[in-house]
Design a protein around this motif. Sequence first.
Motif, PDB file in Angstrom:
ATOM      1  N   LYS A  69       0.830  -1.202   0.000  1.00  0.00           N
ATOM      2  CA  LYS A  69       0.000   0.000   0.000  1.00  0.00           C
ATOM      3  C   LYS A  69       0.866   1.255   0.000  1.00  0.00           C
ATOM      4  CE  LYS A  69      -1.991  -1.283   3.886  1.00  0.00           C
ATOM      5  NZ  LYS A  69      -1.413  -2.612   4.138  1.00  0.00           N
ATOM      6  N   THR A  70       1.767   1.297   0.959  1.00  0.00           N
ATOM      7  CA  THR A  70       2.651   2.455   1.039  1.00  0.00           C
ATOM      8  C   THR A  70       3.463   2.585  -0.241  1.00  0.00           C
ATOM      9  OG1 THR A  70       2.764   2.168   3.414  1.00  0.00           O
ATOM     10  CG2 THR A  70       4.488   3.511   2.406  1.00  0.00           C
ATOM     11  N   THR A  71       3.938   1.454  -0.739  1.00  0.00           N
ATOM     12  CA  THR A  71       4.751   1.483  -1.949  1.00  0.00           C
ATOM     13  C   THR A  71       3.977   2.073  -3.123  1.00  0.00           C
ATOM     14  OG1 THR A  71       5.841  -0.508  -1.147  1.00  0.00           O
ATOM     15  CG2 THR A  71       6.196   0.081  -3.451  1.00  0.00           C
ATOM     16  N   GLY A 118       1.877  11.745   4.890  1.00  0.00           N
ATOM     17  CA  GLY A 118       2.438  10.448   5.265  1.00  0.00           C
ATOM     18  C   GLY A 118       1.770   9.858   6.477  1.00  0.00           C
ATOM     19  N   GLN A 119       2.337   8.729   6.898  1.00  0.00           N
ATOM     20  CA  GLN A 119       1.729   7.975   7.969  1.00  0.00           C
ATOM     21  C   GLN A 119       1.842   8.691   9.312  1.00  0.00           C
ATOM     22  OE1 GLN A 119       2.852   3.953   7.684  1.00  0.00           O
ATOM     23  NE2 GLN A 119       1.589   3.253   9.355  1.00  0.00           N
ATOM     24  N   ASP A 120       2.913   9.470   9.480  1.00  0.00           N
ATOM     25  CA  ASP A 120       3.127  10.148  10.753  1.00  0.00           C
ATOM     26  C   ASP A 120       3.212  11.652  10.497  1.00  0.00           C
ATOM     27  OD1 ASP A 120       3.763  10.872  13.280  1.00  0.00           O
ATOM     28  OD2 ASP A 120       5.800  10.075  13.237  1.00  0.00           O
ATOM     29  N   LEU A 193      -3.002   9.800   0.948  1.00  0.00           N
ATOM     30  CA  LEU A 193      -2.925   9.691   2.404  1.00  0.00           C
ATOM     31  C   LEU A 193      -2.478   8.293   2.782  1.00  0.00           C
ATOM     32  CD1 LEU A 193      -6.381  11.307   3.321  1.00  0.00           C
ATOM     33  CD2 LEU A 193      -4.147  12.422   3.331  1.00  0.00           C
ATOM     34  N   ASP A 194      -1.535   8.212   3.733  1.00  0.00           N
ATOM     35  CA  ASP A 194      -1.097   6.896   4.203  1.00  0.00           C
ATOM     36  C   ASP A 194      -1.581   6.709   5.628  1.00  0.00           C
ATOM     37  OD1 ASP A 194       0.077   4.473   4.375  1.00  0.00           O
ATOM     38  OD2 ASP A 194       2.143   5.171   4.140  1.00  0.00           O
ATOM     39  N   GLU A 195      -2.432   5.760   5.821  1.00  0.00           N
ATOM     40  CA  GLU A 195      -2.963   5.422   7.141  1.00  0.00           C
ATOM     41  C   GLU A 195      -3.416   6.678   7.889  1.00  0.00           C
ATOM     42  OE1 GLU A 195      -3.148   2.312   7.805  1.00  0.00           O
ATOM     43  OE2 GLU A 195      -1.509   1.267   6.841  1.00  0.00           O
ATOM     44  N   PRO A 196      -4.425   7.345   7.421  1.00  0.00           N
ATOM     45  CA  PRO A 196      -4.781   8.632   8.024  1.00  0.00           C
ATOM     46  C   PRO A 196      -5.283   8.529   9.454  1.00  0.00           C
ATOM     47  CG  PRO A 196      -6.389   8.014   6.357  1.00  0.00           C
ATOM     48  CD  PRO A 196      -5.290   7.021   6.265  1.00  0.00           C
TER      49      PRO A 196
HETATM   50 MG   LIG Z   1       2.452   0.986   5.035  1.00  0.00          MG
END
Ligand SMILES: [Mg+2]
Lengths: 508, 285, 490, 326
Positions: A69-71, A118-120, A193-196
């Motif tokens: 997913k992130t990739t 990003g995720q953070d 959005l990554d893992e919002p």
């Molecule tokens: Mg990820």
Amino acid sequence: MSNAAHPAATRDVPDGPLADGGTDTSAPLVTVTGLSVRVPGGPVLLPPTSLTVHAAQITALTGVSGSGKTTLLRALLGHLPAGAAIASGTLDVLGHDIPALAPEALRQLRRTRLAYVGQDPGSALNPRMRVRQLIAETATDPSERAVLGLLREVRLPTDDGLPDRRPTAISGGQQRRVALARALARTPEILLLDEPTAGLDPALRDEIAQLLRHLATTRGLAIVMACHDPELVATCADRVVRLSAPARARVPAPRTASPTGIPDKAVGIAARSVSVVFPHRGGAQHALDAVDFTAPPGSATGIVGPSGSGKTTLLRVLVGLHRADSGTLTLDGQPLAGTARGRGRAHHRRIQLVPQNPLDALNPSRTVSAALARPLRLHGGLARDRVPERIAELLEQVELPADFARRYPAELSGGQRQRVSIARALATEPDFLLCDEITSALDPDTATGVMELLQRLRTERHMAIALVSHEPHLVAAYTDTVHLLDAGRLTAHGPTATLLPEGGALHG
Amino acid sequence: MSAPTSTSLTAGRRPGGARYRALRRVVPGLILVLLALIGPYLAAHPIDTPVTAPFAAAGDGAPLGGDQLGRDVMSRLLHGGTALIGSALLVAAVVTLLATLLGCFAVLHPTLGRAVERTADVLILLPPVLGIMLIALAWPGGGRWAVIGAAIVLGTPYAVRIVAGAAAPLANAGYVEAATARGESLPYIAARELLPNLRATVLALFGLRFVEAVYIISMAGFLQIGPQPPAADWALMIRENAPGILLNPWAVVAPSLAIAALAISVNLASASLAPRSARKAVTTS
Amino acid sequence: SGGGTSAEPAATGGKPKKGGTLRIGALGRAGAITRDPHGTQGNESDYLVLALVYDTLTVPGAKPNTLPRLAASWEPSKDLKTWRFTLAKGAVFHDGSPVTAEDVVWSLRRLRGTPSGAARLPGIKAENIKAEGADTVVLISDYANAELPLLTRLTTFVLKKDTPDSALEKAPGTGPFTLDWYRGGNARLVRNDSWYGGTVLLDAIEVTMFETPQAMANALLAGQIDVASNAGAVAARTAESRKDIQVVRRPNDMSMPLVMRTASGPFADARVREALRLVVDREAMVKQVLSGYGTVANDIMGTGDPHYAKDIPQRERDLAKAKQLLTEAEFDLSRTYDLVTTEDISGLAESATLFAAQAREAGIKIRVVKQESGAFYEKTWLKGDLYTSYWGTNDSVVFFASKTLVSEAGQNEAGFADKDFDASYRKVIGTADEKARATALRELQQIEFDRSGYLLWGMADGIDLAAAKVQGLPTLAGYGRVQLENVWLR
Amino acid sequence: MAAPVRAATAPRRTLPLLGRVAAVVARRVLLLAVLLAAVFAAVELLPGDAATATSERGESAADVAARRQLLGLDRPVWERFGEWMTALPTGDLGTSARGQKVTDLLADPFPNTLLLAGCAFLLTVAAALALGCWAAARPGRPADRIIGHAATSAFAVPEFVISVGLLLVLSLWTGWLPAVTLTGADGDPATWTMLIMPVLALVIPQTGWNTTIVRGALADQAAAPHVEAARLDGLPTRRIILRHALPGAVPAIATGFATSTGMLLGGTVVVEALFNYPGIGGVLASAVASRDTPLIAGVVICGGAAISLVLLAADLIRARVLGARP
Ligand SMILES: [Mg+2]
Ligand SMILES: Nc1ncnc2c1ncn2[C@@H]1O[C@H](COP(=O)(O)OP(=O)(O)OP(=O)(O)O)[C@@H](O)[C@H]1O
Ligand SMILES: Nc1ncnc2c1ncn2[C@@H]1O[C@H](COP(=O)(O)OP(=O)(O)OP(=O)(O)O)[C@@H](O)[C@H]1O
Ligand SMILES: [Mg+2]
């Protein structure tokens, strides 16, 4: 934009790697066909995937941890991990062939039309700039009025001085929304959005879901988000793209939970009247205020409370990383030293912590196998030639392939890191496992798998678990007793069934 | 889709090309060190016998001319690197080692950390040149060793700060806490958990310290402390021959170039040994 | 005695002309600045300023080596103990008041009272310095001393009587120039039109202090100063190709002898000392250490003396004879001998280095040890077995005999005690008869040549660099270079 | 909903600024006093003392002993140190071994050195920041590599080599600049052109050192998440470096510059000798040679005070920058 008015109509598109918005009439903003990413001659990061994204739609990327997913998000952004490259397929974003784009054109694209959070997001905000400056920096219209308007749009208060604070002086949920406002300020066409909502409590999660829905509708924005939270997907995604994981280890068959009854109180790990005060300039903050805690052998105890209520602090006190200002610790009725340094080898082995943040839980310059081998050698006294075998076993327990042993943490996905960290804690065969938000980076299937594993160890080895989690259903399903914390105080404790009926919302 | 073979995994991480490139950057440093070591055997003349007029221009017998006593500059150049390289390497190694040890312990042990910080605060007020003068004069006849001692004493506090500064954010990292909770000793945590992540810092520090050591040792030479004539020492040569620079520029320029080349090649080598990933630079993509 | 003229002009470029400012550079260190004319002048720059503002009783000359200045003439008593100095007519201080014998007596007594006064006026007690009338000063020596006027050449600066220490910096002198300003070693001096010694041509002299000869030479090459005083051989060679710069060589300026301890130690045997003298390659030393700006010497100190024994044959390198002497003396060739040196003046350490290399050819192992100046004077000087020394006043054989060679001398560097030498010395300073004195002096030099503790391989020229327009520069050795009253600019 | 504002940062601003500054200054003064005590002790350890070091040929041991008593060298160190320290607040730096007031000896050279080192410091700061940022904006590219190597070699080559080179090129061969500094009656350099070469000789190595540090600190910052995020926001490199990376790198850079002050002051010892610059370097060199404790202490306190000021500025900058972080 025609579909902006009735988003619900396209909501239930069937899952699948080749899901395609066939009902859209407008030209897609993103077209991905058969894209796969891998390290040349190395592992596959993303198996062949296709995807189209249209304006005013929310596309959710789901899939088990490590499925890419992130990739995929990074590929859309033109920012693949070092060493990785596109192995096949095409990638067209806003009419540009991203992999072939010149650096300056790519920068312009990111600057004006494509935004990524990003995720953070908290750490991605410059700690030295004020909220107001952060948003104005990327804004197409940096005027005062426009900036405040954006803040209001992401539902942040503008009249209590928040625009003049720095990111460190606002809460995690607020940081997330500031980052979102910063992304929106450039009026992008696509938002990635990554893992919002990872690690947020349910109240915040719902708020963010609403906000995204609203943005897609009113701005005609195309949103692509990586997400392992089924509830979020259910509430706001227009379409779901499910990534299939690369070949992975066997998923252990779920075992039935066999919770033991609450045993004798005299044994197990216990804290009496523990207080922790953090000195702050101009006052002190009571992170823990006369908190009692007990975890008998073989028990499963939940620790629940809003963000900042002292959950992590309590676990750190128990494991000896933070010396309590007052109170006593005991293990099986015997006094337990307040710091890890003061404890004996046996205590070190018996009490293990899985820390909250998966990003820095693993030493970036040591391989997975090195991270796992050390506790095995130190506490297990394992012969050298038996170690690789045991490492493979541990990895398998957390559903990771054995060849991951040779990887460095940077070559793992977020969820994979978290699982290695769990495996490391399990390596000493602890009697008490303290888990701090261990499933926050895992998709539901993997999370269940991990929880099942812990459950099994509980029954087989009589290991006790203390579980800190924001996910009520997990707490409800896997613990017998629960401690409720609020602002450093123990507000209630007792059987999970009575305190957490059907895993409902606890706070907020 | 086929799963990657396990053999290709390691190869993929460190392609042979990168290793070759790293090697290529280390080579100049090695060659120079080697040359300095075997230089004395290549020299055509002894270092203390005049072969030409003082400050004679380059010519037959003396390819780089004569020095202030008419000795062969070329031969002295070949002889002169050993001691300088040796002392600078020694200083750089000891300072880096001390700084790494103290820096790691300082971040893990607050009391020690404060003590180190205070000492550094005081010593930083002492201009290095004055420090060398004092130490070298307090130990007359210490010669080269006095200078080495001074360079170590004066260089360590600042280096400790650098290491401590780089290690401080790591000291609270999850993996360090995990090691503490696991019952690891301080030395283990310093050596196995912190140090691997400080490789880039430590190697860069070594390079910088080496250059700094060359600077301090040559400075000491200029101040008439350290190696004594008739020793052939690059720094000493520069100082001794400076008055004749208009007569035979090579007597000064050649050792200067040698020092500069040494500094560059050692820095190049230490930079290429540092792990690429740990030191990310501002890239545009 | 008395009479004669001052230093010969170095170059003559037509008729002397009045006017102009001479910018001169001299060596000195900021921390060693002294303004007291009777203090320790570590800085040449300070000495230069003092020597131009104040006058001494006598000044160095070429032949004879003592010339009149504030003292117009002098006369000894029969026993050579009492010396009468008559002051120059018309000598006045810069404030216009005349110079009296009282002023001179007060100044000499002040000089005698300084820590090193006993070394500067040896054998003359403070109470034995007296005035006789307005213009005669009487010095009474404890012993017969035919060379007493020699002692009055260098630091007998005359101030007004009762000048308080606090007023020293502005105290009027009697010299050819008056002080305009002085600051941190640098000074400007203007012509004293009422100087009794003759007409001064320069309008002014600007003195700049330099820490290193190199900086001074650079200043001259860049045209920032007109004269670089005592710039050294390397600077001279650098300047040789430049037509706009003249190199003034002042022969017999500096001796850099090796001192071998005669009283004890490995060099106590005269044969060993002679062997070492035979080992040294004098030509090579002059060529390499002095860049050729010097002359070969013959182990006799005081080469500038009008009575220097030129007839004693020059000692040449003879390794075979040296080896033979060493064998005869059973000299231990397996040992390594330390040769202690300092970097006080350029060339000193180099001479040691080169000598060590030459001695190796005769099988003598010598290691050069460089000591810091303070440590050298504390530990090695007057005590060491083998070390380098240096002397800047080389126009008198008797000077060295009295200071460093006669057995009771305070600065007997080699611990030399030789009855015959002492006898010759007494004869020299106690004899008024010129002929008898000359014979004794010859004898004294022969002994020095044969067996003293000195290995004097050569004499360095003093080298001043000057712009082409500067005329009439002094060519005398040593401190003779400060006599700038006859300089003029073309 | 959201957690309240973290208590960590809010009260920071309420602390009286003056009190904080006073505390920082007091700390610096204390450190300076400790250094002085150390230097006093170190000079005592040196073999020989001012009495022997200033002696001349022909002096007897009795003369030296007398002078030793005159200079007070027969009294214990701590007594002399105490005396010296108590006189300090009145601006009295004591009397040198040659009997001159230390304040008088330093009155002319110290301002000159401050001028020289100050110019060099400002130039170094400007040049190092510019070069460091320029290189950091082009990581791994030829410009970065060239700057990197040039900086390393510039730093490795000591001031005296650079001085000699500058002298040759800018003065002796071309005649563009005066070779040495000459002073007028007021004790200052006669023309400002005389400052150029000494300043350059100091600036070049120090710029090398600081460029290396700036470049390294920026590279470290480049890995920070917010810098990476700014890059993904498509901001121009210039802005990323100046606005996002540089502020975080400031503490490391400030410490680097602070150490530079010491090296600059040290470098003046050499540079002043070569260019005949009328500064404190010459005084220091001869003071050390003659074991002149009060004079050495005077130089140390002047230099230490100058370095302390720069460190103080670094402290304040660091406090300001770090203050933004809990
Ligand atoms: Mg990820
Ligand atoms: N630099 C790398 N080198 C090698 N493999 C990598 C690298 N980065 C990621 N991977 C692998 O690629 C796969 C996909 O990673 P990615 O981070 O995209 O997963 P994800 O779907 O975001 O998972 P999660 O939900 O756990 O965050 C994982 O199996 C991971 O191990
Ligand atoms: N090192 C620290 N210094 C100062 N305050 C701290 C520190 N660690 C925690 N706190 C404060 O103590 C309180 C409790 O923190 P803790 O990390 O235990 O919360 P938590 O319940 O784990 O929250 P979350 O769900 O966000 O992880 C918080 O208000 C936090 O700001
Ligand atoms: Mg927590």
